[in-house]
Design an enzyme around this catalytic site. Sequence first.
Site, PDB file in Angstrom:
ATOM      1  N   ASP A 144      59.873  -5.185  43.845  1.00 58.13           N
ATOM      2  CA  ASP A 144      58.676  -4.381  44.071  1.00 58.13           C
ATOM      3  C   ASP A 144      58.999  -3.484  45.259  1.00 58.13           C
ATOM      4  O   ASP A 144      59.091  -3.960  46.392  1.00 58.13           O
ATOM      5  CB  ASP A 144      57.464  -5.267  44.377  1.00 58.13           C
ATOM      6  CG  ASP A 144      56.156  -4.476  44.312  1.00 58.13           C
ATOM      7  OD1 ASP A 144      56.214  -3.234  44.422  1.00 58.13           O
ATOM      8  OD2 ASP A 144      55.093  -5.097  44.160  1.00 58.13           O
ATOM      9  N   ASP A 149      55.712  -9.134  42.017  1.00 58.49           N
ATOM     10  CA  ASP A 149      54.872  -9.478  43.175  1.00 58.49           C
ATOM     11  C   ASP A 149      55.198 -10.873  43.694  1.00 58.49           C
ATOM     12  O   ASP A 149      54.908 -11.193  44.850  1.00 58.49           O
ATOM     13  CB  ASP A 149      53.389  -9.456  42.789  1.00 58.49           C
ATOM     14  CG  ASP A 149      52.903  -8.084  42.354  1.00 58.49           C
ATOM     15  OD1 ASP A 149      53.088  -7.134  43.130  1.00 58.49           O
ATOM     16  OD2 ASP A 149      52.351  -7.961  41.245  1.00 58.49           O
ATOM     17  N   GLU A 177      59.186  -2.756  39.299  1.00 57.80           N
ATOM     18  CA  GLU A 177      57.820  -2.375  38.951  1.00 57.80           C
ATOM     19  C   GLU A 177      57.756  -0.983  38.347  1.00 57.80           C
ATOM     20  O   GLU A 177      57.117  -0.769  37.318  1.00 57.80           O
ATOM     21  CB  GLU A 177      56.914  -2.438  40.196  1.00 57.80           C
ATOM     22  CG  GLU A 177      55.524  -1.908  39.892  1.00 57.80           C
ATOM     23  CD  GLU A 177      54.500  -2.180  40.979  1.00 57.80           C
ATOM     24  OE1 GLU A 177      53.308  -2.023  40.691  1.00 57.80           O
ATOM     25  OE2 GLU A 177      54.881  -2.542  42.109  1.00 57.80           O
ATOM     26  N   THR A 215      50.759  -0.909  47.482  1.00 57.12           N
ATOM     27  CA  THR A 215      50.733   0.562  47.388  1.00 57.12           C
ATOM     28  C   THR A 215      49.388   1.131  47.851  1.00 57.12           C
ATOM     29  O   THR A 215      49.343   2.162  48.521  1.00 57.12           O
ATOM     30  CB  THR A 215      51.037   1.024  45.945  1.00 57.12           C
ATOM     31  OG1 THR A 215      52.319   0.512  45.569  1.00 57.12           O
ATOM     32  CG2 THR A 215      51.071   2.540  45.848  1.00 57.12           C
ATOM     33  N   ILE A 245      57.310  -1.131  46.797  1.00 54.69           N
ATOM     34  CA  ILE A 245      56.219  -1.155  47.780  1.00 54.69           C
ATOM     35  C   ILE A 245      55.156  -2.104  47.252  1.00 54.69           C
ATOM     36  O   ILE A 245      54.416  -1.772  46.328  1.00 54.69           O
ATOM     37  CB  ILE A 245      55.600   0.247  48.001  1.00 54.69           C
ATOM     38  CG1 ILE A 245      56.642   1.239  48.531  1.00 54.69           C
ATOM     39  CG2 ILE A 245      54.413   0.151  48.968  1.00 54.69           C
ATOM     40  CD1 ILE A 245      56.085   2.639  48.817  1.00 54.69           C
ATOM     41  N   ASP A 246      55.112  -3.305  47.815  1.00 55.01           N
ATOM     42  CA  ASP A 246      54.029  -4.226  47.458  1.00 55.01           C
ATOM     43  C   ASP A 246      52.889  -3.913  48.417  1.00 55.01           C
ATOM     44  O   ASP A 246      53.046  -4.021  49.629  1.00 55.01           O
ATOM     45  CB  ASP A 246      54.482  -5.684  47.606  1.00 55.01           C
ATOM     46  CG  ASP A 246      53.475  -6.644  46.972  1.00 55.01           C
ATOM     47  OD1 ASP A 246      52.806  -6.233  46.003  1.00 55.01           O
ATOM     48  OD2 ASP A 246      53.352  -7.772  47.438  1.00 55.01           O
TER      49      ASP A 246
END
Length: 277
Positions: free
Chosen positions: A90, A220, A70, A95, A92-93
């Site tokens: 990702d 995602d 990402e 954020t 940090i999915d």
Amino acid sequence: MADPWQECMDYAVTLARQAGEVVREALKNEMNVMIKSSPADLVTATDQKVEKMLLSFIKEKYPSHSFIGEESVAAGERSVLTDSPTWIIDPIDGTTNFVHRFPFVAVSIGFVVNKKMEFGVVYSCVEDKMYTGRKGKGAFCDGRRLQVSRQEDITKSLLVTELGSSRTPETVRTVLSNMEKLLCLPVHGIRGVGTAALNMCLVASGAADAYYEMGIHCWDMAGAGIIVTEAGGVLMDVTGGPFDLMSRRIIAAGSKALAERLAREIQVVPLQRDDED
């Protein structure tokens, strides 16, 4: 024959846990928050730090593999899916959850070969839950096998979705009118924990019956997509056609009948694909 990707998957689980420790530690500290595509599309130094860490570990061990992340894409890299083994990440999915310390934050690692999902790892950092799925081998959460609800009746279903990060009035109107339409069918309810990956894992575990969203990205969906299918679920495009990882939209459901019914109800938000410039 030995599973050629099992070692990669074991490594992904180790990396996701390490990344989760970094995320948990960062939750205790002050954050420097930046804005990306909209005032509600956020990024922090931790997103970038975790992705750099994952990328360097993967490149070191598997130098020939490709990588879509990402934050690399946000920094100008192109997200093009080829046939070569590709890690889709990702860091940090969720954020926005992370920024507000809302306790649903995940590290998502998907692994795709010949454009097909081979395995997925989603680590829910605050809950300390490790979700995994391997093609042909089932889906698990901390060693417990996952099974979708198999619900076919939309009026008996609990749905998960998100309001999304777009603040364009037209998009917001479509998102809300889709929810209104579904609520009035009626459905049992609509929820969302603020991360696509964990919403999908809730479908895989049978806690929710279906998830739909438009405007998300390949990173995602790549980790949790195979977790859903290996738990007996179905992935579909919101038009009712076949699921396309680069299309920025998805229905993940506990049954084909429920996925098809959702597709009939949803009005599509027009989006630029992940693999278009």
